[in-house]
Structures are given as C-alpha cells and as structure tokens.
Design a protein around this motif. Structure first.
Motif, PDB file in Angstrom:
ATOM      1  N   LEU A   1       1.072  -1.536  -0.139  1.00  0.00           N
ATOM      2  CA  LEU A   1      -0.176  -0.039   0.035  1.00  0.00           C
ATOM      3  C   LEU A   1       0.880   1.259  -0.793  1.00  0.00           C
ATOM      4  N   GLU A   2       1.075   2.185  -0.944  1.00  0.00           N
ATOM      5  CA  GLU A   2       1.504   3.310  -1.180  1.00  0.00           C
ATOM      6  C   GLU A   2       0.951   4.366   0.111  1.00  0.00           C
ATOM      7  N   SER A   3       2.627   4.766   0.160  1.00  0.00           N
ATOM      8  CA  SER A   3       2.410   6.232   1.173  1.00  0.00           C
ATOM      9  C   SER A   3       1.217   6.798   0.505  1.00  0.00           C
ATOM     10  N   ASP A   4       1.283   7.822   1.135  1.00  0.00           N
ATOM     11  CA  ASP A   4       0.514   9.524   1.068  1.00  0.00           C
ATOM     12  C   ASP A   4       1.676  10.299   0.200  1.00  0.00           C
ATOM     13  N   GLU A   5       2.894  10.326   0.878  1.00  0.00           N
ATOM     14  CA  GLU A   5       4.076  11.436  -0.053  1.00  0.00           C
ATOM     15  C   GLU A   5       3.638  10.486  -1.006  1.00  0.00           C
ATOM     16  N   ALA A   6       3.987   9.092  -1.026  1.00  0.00           N
ATOM     17  CA  ALA A   6       3.852   8.642  -2.805  1.00  0.00           C
ATOM     18  C   ALA A   6       2.666   9.124  -4.155  1.00  0.00           C
TER      19      ALA A   6
ATOM     20  N   ARG B   1       1.112  11.410  -3.614  1.00  0.00           N
ATOM     21  CA  ARG B   1       1.328  12.733  -3.706  1.00  0.00           C
ATOM     22  C   ARG B   1       1.177  12.954  -5.071  1.00  0.00           C
ATOM     23  N   LYS B   2       2.639  12.545  -4.866  1.00  0.00           N
ATOM     24  CA  LYS B   2       3.993  12.693  -6.386  1.00  0.00           C
ATOM     25  C   LYS B   2       3.015  13.172  -7.254  1.00  0.00           C
ATOM     26  N   TYR B   3       2.616  11.311  -7.485  1.00  0.00           N
ATOM     27  CA  TYR B   3       2.280  10.707  -8.706  1.00  0.00           C
ATOM     28  C   TYR B   3       0.927  10.597  -8.653  1.00  0.00           C
TER      29      TYR B   3
ATOM     30  N   GLY C   1      -0.881  13.874  -7.883  1.00  0.00           N
ATOM     31  CA  GLY C   1      -1.127  15.336  -7.556  1.00  0.00           C
ATOM     32  C   GLY C   1      -1.398  15.718  -6.441  1.00  0.00           C
ATOM     33  N   ARG C   2      -1.519  16.899  -6.045  1.00  0.00           N
ATOM     34  CA  ARG C   2      -0.956  17.283  -4.811  1.00  0.00           C
ATOM     35  C   ARG C   2      -2.162  17.312  -3.459  1.00  0.00           C
ATOM     36  N   ASN C   3      -3.536  16.619  -4.912  1.00  0.00           N
ATOM     37  CA  ASN C   3      -5.148  16.765  -3.344  1.00  0.00           C
ATOM     38  C   ASN C   3      -5.202  15.210  -3.376  1.00  0.00           C
ATOM     39  N   ARG C   4      -4.443  14.346  -3.757  1.00  0.00           N
ATOM     40  CA  ARG C   4      -4.207  13.039  -3.472  1.00  0.00           C
ATOM     41  C   ARG C   4      -3.802  12.511  -2.136  1.00  0.00           C
ATOM     42  N   PRO C   5      -3.262  11.976  -1.762  1.00  0.00           N
ATOM     43  CA  PRO C   5      -4.544  10.916  -1.717  1.00  0.00           C
ATOM     44  C   PRO C   5      -6.499  11.770  -0.725  1.00  0.00           C
ATOM     45  N   ILE C   6      -7.291  11.028  -1.128  1.00  0.00           N
ATOM     46  CA  ILE C   6      -8.737  11.359  -0.413  1.00  0.00           C
ATOM     47  C   ILE C   6      -8.253  10.674   1.061  1.00  0.00           C
ATOM     48  N   PHE C   7      -8.501   9.875   0.995  1.00  0.00           N
ATOM     49  CA  PHE C   7      -8.076   9.094   1.750  1.00  0.00           C
ATOM     50  C   PHE C   7      -6.745   8.252   2.359  1.00  0.00           C
ATOM     51  N   SER C   8      -6.056   8.757   3.786  1.00  0.00           N
ATOM     52  CA  SER C   8      -4.679   8.603   4.919  1.00  0.00           C
ATOM     53  C   SER C   8      -4.115   6.803   4.325  1.00  0.00           C
ATOM     54  N   GLN C   9      -3.686   6.804   4.054  1.00  0.00           N
ATOM     55  CA  GLN C   9      -2.785   5.167   4.062  1.00  0.00           C
ATOM     56  C   GLN C   9      -3.673   4.905   5.437  1.00  0.00           C
ATOM     57  N   GLN C  10      -3.304   4.992   6.325  1.00  0.00           N
ATOM     58  CA  GLN C  10      -3.758   4.547   7.647  1.00  0.00           C
ATOM     59  C   GLN C  10      -5.933   3.936   7.482  1.00  0.00           C
ATOM     60  N   GLU C  11      -6.249   4.954   6.552  1.00  0.00           N
ATOM     61  CA  GLU C  11      -7.681   4.746   6.595  1.00  0.00           C
ATOM     62  C   GLU C  11      -7.451   4.042   5.391  1.00  0.00           C
ATOM     63  N   ARG C  12      -6.902   4.171   4.314  1.00  0.00           N
ATOM     64  CA  ARG C  12      -6.975   3.380   3.227  1.00  0.00           C
ATOM     65  C   ARG C  12      -6.649   1.743   3.981  1.00  0.00           C
ATOM     66  N   ALA C  13      -5.648   1.329   4.257  1.00  0.00           N
ATOM     67  CA  ALA C  13      -5.962   0.421   5.205  1.00  0.00           C
ATOM     68  C   ALA C  13      -6.008  -0.135   5.723  1.00  0.00           C
ATOM     69  N   LYS C  14      -7.797   0.629   7.051  1.00  0.00           N
ATOM     70  CA  LYS C  14      -8.152   0.054   7.716  1.00  0.00           C
ATOM     71  C   LYS C  14      -9.082  -0.394   7.114  1.00  0.00           C
ATOM     72  N   MET C  15      -9.716   0.219   5.606  1.00  0.00           N
ATOM     73  CA  MET C  15     -10.761  -0.881   4.567  1.00  0.00           C
ATOM     74  C   MET C  15      -9.956  -1.755   3.828  1.00  0.00           C
ATOM     75  N   LEU C  16      -9.275  -1.991   3.204  1.00  0.00           N
ATOM     76  CA  LEU C  16      -8.890  -3.194   3.225  1.00  0.00           C
ATOM     77  C   LEU C  16      -8.594  -3.766   3.874  1.00  0.00           C
TER      78      LEU C  16
END
Length: 159
Positions: free
Chosen positions: A56-61, A63-65, A67-82
C-alpha cells in the motif's frame, strides 16, 4: 496474524509463511477510492495463492504520482478499509517514495509465488522482470473490470 504490517515486520512474516508452504500472491497500489474493479482484482488475485499481500503506497508517494489533492483517504484509512476485505490477507504499509531499486529489494525479501497486476499496469514490465528474478512462478495479469478508476471517480465528484 495482523493484517497490517510494516516493512520491518515483513521478513519474519514471510519466513513463517514460506516455512508453512503458504503461497503468496503479491500486488500493490494506492487503492484510494475503493470500487468494483478493486474488489474483482482482489478476488481474482486471491484465487492464485493462499495469501494475498498488498503493498500500500504511502501518502507522500500518492501525492507525487497523483497530485497534491491526493490521496483522498490517508494510508491508515485505506489500510483500515482493505483490512475489512476477506480476500486481502496482508497489507504492507510502504513508507516514503520508493525507487525501482527499493521495490526490487522488497520483492526479493518477500519472494512471492505470484505477482498480480491489472492489464495495462504501467509497471507491468518491471513486475514481470521481478517475477523472473525472484522466483515467482508467473505473473497473473487480471483484466480491468469496466472502466473503473479511482482517479476518474474523483474527477466525476469534482474533488
């Protein structure tokens, strides 16, 4: 077994899984806005092994790939959903922006049996090379389901 792990925990987990003759399917991504394509991908990938491990890609990665408005959900939130999905067994939290060499080292330490990717994945050739280099039996390319894309969904929502 905890579903969410860090890079520091992966070596001991993988050693344990390999000692139990457990086959590992490795896949990776952002998984920012879950959609039917993700669910189908996880289901199809899981059919090819015992354990589906997601990088699961980091929030920093993101944003880099993406855009600055991404991710919508933080890595921790994405991990919780997954973590709530039955087909997902392990979520490996990546830190920072990884280089190709970092991904290769990580794949080498995991030694997956299968590397799963969607058709037309921009990193497909690298994943195929990793599969050959690190002993994965083959790469399973899974067709995209419809035209679902987190980026397209976000655009439609005007975010």
């Amino acid at each position: 077994m905890d579903k969410v792990i860090t890079v520091n925990q992966v070596t001991s987990l993988v050693k344990k899984l390999h000692n139990q003759n457990t086959s590992i399917v490795l896949a990776g991504g952002v998984f920012d806005v879950l959609h039917p394509g993700h669910i189908q991908f996880f289901s199809e990938a899981k059919k090819h092994g015992n354990i589906l491990m997601l990088l699961l890609e980091s929030d920093e990665a993101v944003r880099k790939y993406k855009g600055r408005n991404r991710p919508i959900f933080s890595q921790q939130e994405r991990a919780k959903m997954l973590e709530e999905l039955a087909d997902v067994d392990v979520i490996l939290l990546l830190q920072g922006v990884l280089s190709d060499a970092d991904y290769y080292r990580l794949t080498s330490s995991i030694k997956p049996d299968i590397i799963a990717a969607t058709k037309d994945d921009p990193s497909q050739s690298k994943k195929q090379e990793q599969a050959k280099l690190y002993g994965a039996q083959y790469i399973e390319v899974i067709d995209r389901v419809g035209n679902h894309s987190s980026s397209d969904i976000i655009k439609k929502l005007g975010l």
